[in-house]
Scaffold this motif. Sequence first.
Motif, PDB file in Angstrom:
ATOM      1  N   THR A  57      15.196  13.631 -24.242  1.00 23.91           N
ATOM      2  CA  THR A  57      14.514  14.896 -23.929  1.00 23.91           C
ATOM      3  C   THR A  57      13.466  15.283 -24.964  1.00 23.91           C
ATOM      4  OG1 THR A  57      16.372  15.759 -22.650  1.00 23.91           O
ATOM      5  CG2 THR A  57      14.878  17.378 -23.545  1.00 23.91           C
ATOM      6  N   LYS A  58      13.797  15.111 -26.252  1.00 24.01           N
ATOM      7  CA  LYS A  58      12.858  15.576 -27.293  1.00 24.01           C
ATOM      8  C   LYS A  58      11.564  14.760 -27.316  1.00 24.01           C
ATOM      9  CE  LYS A  58      15.050  13.048 -31.122  1.00 24.01           C
ATOM     10  NZ  LYS A  58      15.744  13.170 -32.400  1.00 24.01           N
ATOM     11  N   TYR A  59      11.596  13.528 -26.782  1.00 29.52           N
ATOM     12  CA  TYR A  59      10.376  12.720 -26.685  1.00 29.52           C
ATOM     13  C   TYR A  59       9.746  12.814 -25.294  1.00 29.52           C
ATOM     14  CZ  TYR A  59      12.077  10.558 -30.999  1.00 29.52           C
ATOM     15  OH  TYR A  59      12.523  10.343 -32.282  1.00 29.52           O
ATOM     16  N   THR A  60      10.586  12.844 -24.267  1.00 31.73           N
ATOM     17  CA  THR A  60      10.080  12.881 -22.884  1.00 31.73           C
ATOM     18  C   THR A  60       9.148  14.051 -22.652  1.00 31.73           C
ATOM     19  OG1 THR A  60      12.237  12.039 -22.170  1.00 31.73           O
ATOM     20  CG2 THR A  60      10.773  12.809 -20.464  1.00 31.73           C
ATOM     21  N   GLN A  61       9.608  15.243 -23.046  1.00 35.91           N
ATOM     22  CA  GLN A  61       8.825  16.447 -22.773  1.00 35.91           C
ATOM     23  C   GLN A  61       7.481  16.419 -23.494  1.00 35.91           C
ATOM     24  OE1 GLN A  61      10.914  20.177 -22.961  1.00 35.91           O
ATOM     25  NE2 GLN A  61      12.685  19.404 -21.860  1.00 35.91           N
ATOM     26  N   LEU A  62       7.496  15.975 -24.736  1.00 31.81           N
ATOM     27  CA  LEU A  62       6.252  15.868 -25.503  1.00 31.81           C
ATOM     28  C   LEU A  62       5.299  14.864 -24.862  1.00 31.81           C
ATOM     29  CD1 LEU A  62       7.678  15.888 -29.138  1.00 31.81           C
ATOM     30  CD2 LEU A  62       6.110  17.586 -28.189  1.00 31.81           C
ATOM     31  N   ALA A  63       5.832  13.703 -24.490  1.00 33.89           N
ATOM     32  CA  ALA A  63       5.007  12.628 -23.929  1.00 33.89           C
ATOM     33  C   ALA A  63       4.337  13.072 -22.626  1.00 33.89           C
ATOM     34  CB  ALA A  63       5.872  11.387 -23.688  1.00 33.89           C
ATOM     35  N   ILE A  64       5.098  13.730 -21.767  1.00 32.31           N
ATOM     36  CA  ILE A  64       4.535  14.164 -20.478  1.00 32.31           C
ATOM     37  C   ILE A  64       3.509  15.277 -20.683  1.00 32.31           C
ATOM     38  CG2 ILE A  64       5.086  15.287 -18.271  1.00 32.31           C
ATOM     39  CD1 ILE A  64       7.772  13.679 -18.403  1.00 32.31           C
ATOM     40  N   TYR A  65       3.812  16.214 -21.578  1.00 26.93           N
ATOM     41  CA  TYR A  65       2.857  17.291 -21.888  1.00 26.93           C
ATOM     42  C   TYR A  65       1.539  16.700 -22.408  1.00 26.93           C
ATOM     43  CZ  TYR A  65       0.564  21.002 -24.551  1.00 26.93           C
ATOM     44  OH  TYR A  65      -0.370  21.870 -25.065  1.00 26.93           O
ATOM     45  N   ILE A  66       1.622  15.842 -23.406  1.00 29.08           N
ATOM     46  CA  ILE A  66       0.423  15.260 -24.028  1.00 29.08           C
ATOM     47  C   ILE A  66      -0.391  14.486 -22.994  1.00 29.08           C
ATOM     48  CG2 ILE A  66      -0.382  13.531 -25.702  1.00 29.08           C
ATOM     49  CD1 ILE A  66       2.155  14.376 -27.408  1.00 29.08           C
ATOM     50  N   TYR A  67       0.271  13.629 -22.269  1.00 28.77           N
ATOM     51  CA  TYR A  67      -0.404  12.794 -21.272  1.00 28.77           C
ATOM     52  C   TYR A  67      -1.090  13.659 -20.209  1.00 28.77           C
ATOM     53  CZ  TYR A  67      -0.980   9.008 -17.830  1.00 28.77           C
ATOM     54  OH  TYR A  67      -1.494   8.096 -16.940  1.00 28.77           O
TER      55      TYR A  67
END
Length: 286
Positions: A57-67
């Motif tokens: 979760t802590k990486y998924t949310q960041l990755a999707i937001y950034i992308y």
Amino acid sequence: MKAYLFPGQGSQFLGMGKNLYKNSHLAKKLFQLSDEVLGFRITSVMFEGSINTLKNTKYTQLAIYIYSVIKAKILDNFEPDMVAGHSLGEFSALAAISVFSFEDGLKLVNQRASIMQNICETTHGGMAVVFGLKDSIIEEVCKKDHGIIVPSNYNCPEQLVISGEISALKRVCFFLKKIGAKRIFTLPVHGAFHSPIMEPARKKFKKIIKKISFKDSKYPIYQNVTALPVIKSYDIKRNLVEQLTYPVKWKQSIKNMMKDGAVSFTEIGPGNILQGLIKKITKNSS
């Protein structure tokens, strides 16, 4: 009227963003800025990390937001008449339409993901997608169970996600199968998102969001909590906080956008999960 939609968790993929980084100067700049703001190389997780790391979760949310935000920023003709985001996708939508800065959104998503991850590690929660039953039937079954279990994502007709304690989730899923659910799919998450179990996260996030500057929106954003168009910054803030414990009213949001004149829906982000939901919603509405 053109509507732009931003996805939430579940749309991530291995190597996401690598091509954007290589082919766009602005994208490269924003990816590098992300690493600086966060203090670690999220780009490494996105470009070279394992799928298991990316699912965290802590990486998924960041990755999707950034992308998602980068994809919106590098579009030549990003001129929406209205926007919406599915859960986490609300943050991407708001950064894309400059309600807050890319960096501030990054900080919010990072802290939100961290808080949610902590709740997941200290509670026994889960989520499941139920196919083939009316919302009202699922709502009634959840209400009658003695545990914590609630509808959490109204995705499209006859597809509703439920969220809560693992024990309650098992009981309710078993009963829903008995009364005619066509299929029930347990989501690969370790938390009961958009449920009362996230109340401690909501309280913490409320304090964090107060420190971030929001502007009124130029375009209506149809937020998950109400499914209605919102422009004022204080309403947007409040709804983002409430979203942690309230269901995502996605089906209702899309129907309201259509009612208000939306004739085209463009998904901005990794994958095309939302497009599949849109087809089912529009088919049901025609």
